[in-house]
Design a protein around this motif. Structure first.
Motif, PDB file in Angstrom:
ATOM      1  N   ALA B  74      10.202 -25.252  11.088  1.00  0.00           N
ATOM      2  CA  ALA B  74       9.843 -25.665   9.677  1.00  0.00           C
ATOM      3  C   ALA B  74      10.342 -24.421   8.896  1.00  0.00           C
ATOM      4  O   ALA B  74      10.772 -24.720   7.761  1.00  0.00           O
ATOM      5  CB  ALA B  74       8.337 -25.675   9.411  1.00  0.00           C
ATOM      6  N   SER B  75      10.154 -23.265   9.415  1.00  0.00           N
ATOM      7  CA  SER B  75      10.573 -22.062   8.782  1.00  0.00           C
ATOM      8  C   SER B  75      12.152 -21.975   8.593  1.00  0.00           C
ATOM      9  O   SER B  75      12.480 -21.116   7.629  1.00  0.00           O
ATOM     10  CB  SER B  75      10.232 -20.683   9.655  1.00  0.00           C
ATOM     11  N   ALA B  78      14.211 -24.063   4.536  1.00  0.00           N
ATOM     12  CA  ALA B  78      14.619 -23.377   3.539  1.00  0.00           C
ATOM     13  C   ALA B  78      16.224 -23.101   3.522  1.00  0.00           C
ATOM     14  O   ALA B  78      16.881 -23.176   2.619  1.00  0.00           O
ATOM     15  CB  ALA B  78      13.735 -22.354   3.164  1.00  0.00           C
ATOM     16  N   ARG B  79      16.509 -22.567   4.613  1.00  0.00           N
ATOM     17  CA  ARG B  79      17.837 -22.219   4.829  1.00  0.00           C
ATOM     18  C   ARG B  79      18.872 -23.595   4.859  1.00  0.00           C
ATOM     19  O   ARG B  79      20.065 -23.351   4.471  1.00  0.00           O
ATOM     20  CB  ARG B  79      17.941 -21.222   6.342  1.00  0.00           C
TER      21      ARG B  79
END
Ligand SMILES: Nc1ncnc2c1ncn2[C@@H]1O[C@H](COP(=O)(O)OP(=O)(O)OP(=O)(O)O)[C@@H](O)[C@H]1O
Ligand SMILES: [Mg+2]
Lengths: 308, 253
Positions: B74-75, B78-79
């Motif tokens: 999930a982290s 954004a990238r």
């Protein structure tokens, strides 16, 4: 106004050793050490919201690393201070990797258990720590001079404190500091913003250990003796009380708490067995009635008073 | 033919015995607004959570811009350029509006150590200020998120997601609880984001007036299964959809 206050405080801190007794200088050293310890706890609990109760263990690791660096290796002071911070941070990284799989009360318990285990290590590892006899800390040396008393130690201790306060401010304003607060406020939202939550927690944990390790090295500069008894849970509770009373999440509160409570703990030194109870009570009272800390509490009430 | 930016392929999500999403497929074309609607508990948020990688599908594949992201963390989203808002607000409550939006720009604040230490990286601040202005949060810049009224909290969710500079924006009920005037300005903002900024939006929404006005395409879920897909007009008149929303009698009335 703020700048003036800051300048006045600086001037006071600089002339202090010139106008006061040896005991006052010793006390000043101690309070500055507590300040750095509190800043470490502020980073992990106040900023990142991770309840770590192992601060005294990292403090101890810092003290013994410093002692060892002085006696066995004869390292110069800046190197041994840095080494104390780094060794503590390294241990913090290892423990954090395990403990940070847990959260809230479980994290608190795991770090508490680690603290107790470390105290046992301090008591048993006689060649390094002196075991139950305690350890005589040899004088540190800086640029060829031996630091043999509180007055000589004071400028060094003050300089390290200022450096650590500066570092705390820089970290808080940086990308990492923002990530700390994001993790504290909402882990899911932090994840969605691309913050690696686990790494961020680990960074907070290791940084706070680094600060505690440096505080240990500071203690080793002006102290001549350390016994594992003073590296147990009561020290962690003392630091926690300082940070909570100062106001969790407030950086100046952490410093204020360190100074107010450092003084109180010194007053209570005659009654060591009651200390834990007294801190515990103060901690509970503050969490119930002034969760934002003493200084915010006074500020709010002054405002109310002025309005009335 | 527009490029399919997001492809959800045969995704199934089980929670124990409950099948929340059942063999669901969805294509979202680049530069469009695609709505995902359906009654309460239909599996809309669950689908969102799979795309934003908070839930792991039991089976199926999720492809974003030709990259399989079914197992990405999930982290990383954004990238990739995938931003989301949360149905039940997930703001950084004790932080200011400005700080909330700055954390949205987290992935753009990287680089060298001096860059990372900057309190207000100039390159990023320009975009952040623009986002704050566009969402109308300018006057509240220094307010804590928890002190905002509900409508502004919803806008802050959106602003924070926009700070990611996403290519795909996932909005879970952005209009819920908003007043009509606020819904109208949300309508304008989203349309503008797609038309002038080339954003792609996948939106879950119960406010039909908004869905019908902004969507290029609408997909309807019921009990985890897709029951209809098409333009707002087509979906509005689909008997299966009317039945899902109003019950059998209404469909035949
Ligand atoms: N984490 C979970 N664990 C177990 N069941 C879940 C979980 N998340 C969702 N569900 C269940 O899956 C089903 C679909 O839920 P979901 O939140 O996706 O619905 P929704 O379409 O978003 O509804 P709403 O319009 O009310 O937001 C519901 O029955 C819900 O109870
Ligand atoms: Mg939902």
């Amino acid at each position: 106004m703020r700048i003036l206050g800051l300048l006045a405080a600086m001037a006071g801190l600089i002339v202090l050793p010139l106008i006061s007794s040896g005991y006052v200088v010793y006390l000043a050293n101690l309070l500055l050490t507590f300040t750095v310890l509190c800043l470490g706890m502020h980073i992990v609990i106040g900023e990142a919201g991770q309840f770590s109760l192992a601060q005294a263990a990292f403090y101890g690791i810092g003290i013994y690393t410093s002692g060892l660096a002085n006696t066995a290796f004869g390292w110069p002071l800046p190197l041994s201070v840095l080494a104390s911070g780094l060794v503590a941070a390294l241990v913090g990284l290892c423990i954090g990797t395990l403990a940070l799989r847990m959260r809230d009360i479980y994290l608190a318990l795991a770090t508490f258990a680690f603290g107790e285990a470390m105290q046992w290590v301090f008591l048993s590892w006689t060649p390094v720590t002196g075991g139950p006899n305690g350890l005589r800390i040899p004088p540190a040396s800086l640029l060829g001079f031996e630091i043999v008393n509180d007055r000589q130690a004071y400028p060094v201790v003050l300089a390290i404190t200022i450096l650590m306060i500066w570092a705390t401010v820089v970290i808080a304003r940086s990308r990492l500091g923002r990530a700390f607060r994001a993790v504290r406020e909402s882990e899911v939202a932090a994840l969605a913003m691309g913050v690696s939550v686990q790494t961020t927690k680990l960074a907070a944990f290791a940084l706070s250990a680094f600060f505690a390790g440096v505080a240990g090295a500071m203690f080793a500069i002006y102290s001549t003796y350390i016994h594992p008894d003073s590296l147990g849970f009561q020290t962690t509770i003392l630091v926690l009380t300082m940070v909570v009373v100062g106001g969790l999440g407030s950086f100046s509160g952490a410093i204020g708490g360190a100074i107010v409570f450092g003084l109180i703990s010194e007053l209570l030194r005659q009654a060591p067995s009651y200390q834990e109870i007294i801190y515990g009570l103060i901690l509970i009272v503050f969490m119930m009635f002034a969760p934002r800390g003493l200084f915010a509490f006074i500020g709010d009430n002054l405002k109310r008073f002025a309005r009335a | 033919m527009r490029k399919e930016l997001l492809k959800v392929e045969n995704v199934t999500v089980r929670f124990g015995g409950l099948v929340a999403v059942n063999d669901f497929s969805l294509n979202v074309a680049q530069g469009t607004i695609h709505a995902l609607i359906g009654p309460n508990g239909a599996g809309k948020s669950t689908t969102f959570n799979c795309i934003s990688r908070f839930y792991q599908p039991t089976s199926g594949r999720i492809v974003f811009d030709d990259t399989d992201i079914t197992h990405a963390p999930a982290s990383e989203m954004a990238r990739y350029g995938i931003a989301r808002s949360f149905q039940n607000l997930e703001l950084f409550n004790e932080l200011t509006v400005l700080e909330n939006v700055m954390i949205g720009a987290h992935v753009h604040c990287g680089g060298s150590l001096p860059d990372r230490l900057q309190a207000k990286p100039p390159a990023v601040m320009r975009h952040i200020e623009e986002v704050i202005e566009r969402t109308g949060l300018g006057p509240y810049r220094e307010h804590k998120a928890r002190n905002l009224d509900f409508g502004h909290q919803k806008l802050l969710e959106l602003a924070r997601a926009l700070a990611i500079r996403p290519r795909l924006l996932l909005l879970d009920e952005p209009a819920a609880g908003l007043r009509n005037r606020e819904i109208a300005s949300l309508d304008r903002l989203l349309t503008d984001l797609v038309r002038t900024d080339g954003l792609t939006v996948l939106i879950v929404e119960h406010v039909m007036q908004l869905v019908m006005s902004i969507s290029d395409r609408v997909t309807v879920l019921n009990f985890g299964t897709k029951i209809a897909e098409g333009t707002p007009q087509e979906v509005r008149n689909d008997p299966a959809v009317i039945e899902a929303y109003l019950g059998k009698e209404a469909a035949h009335a």
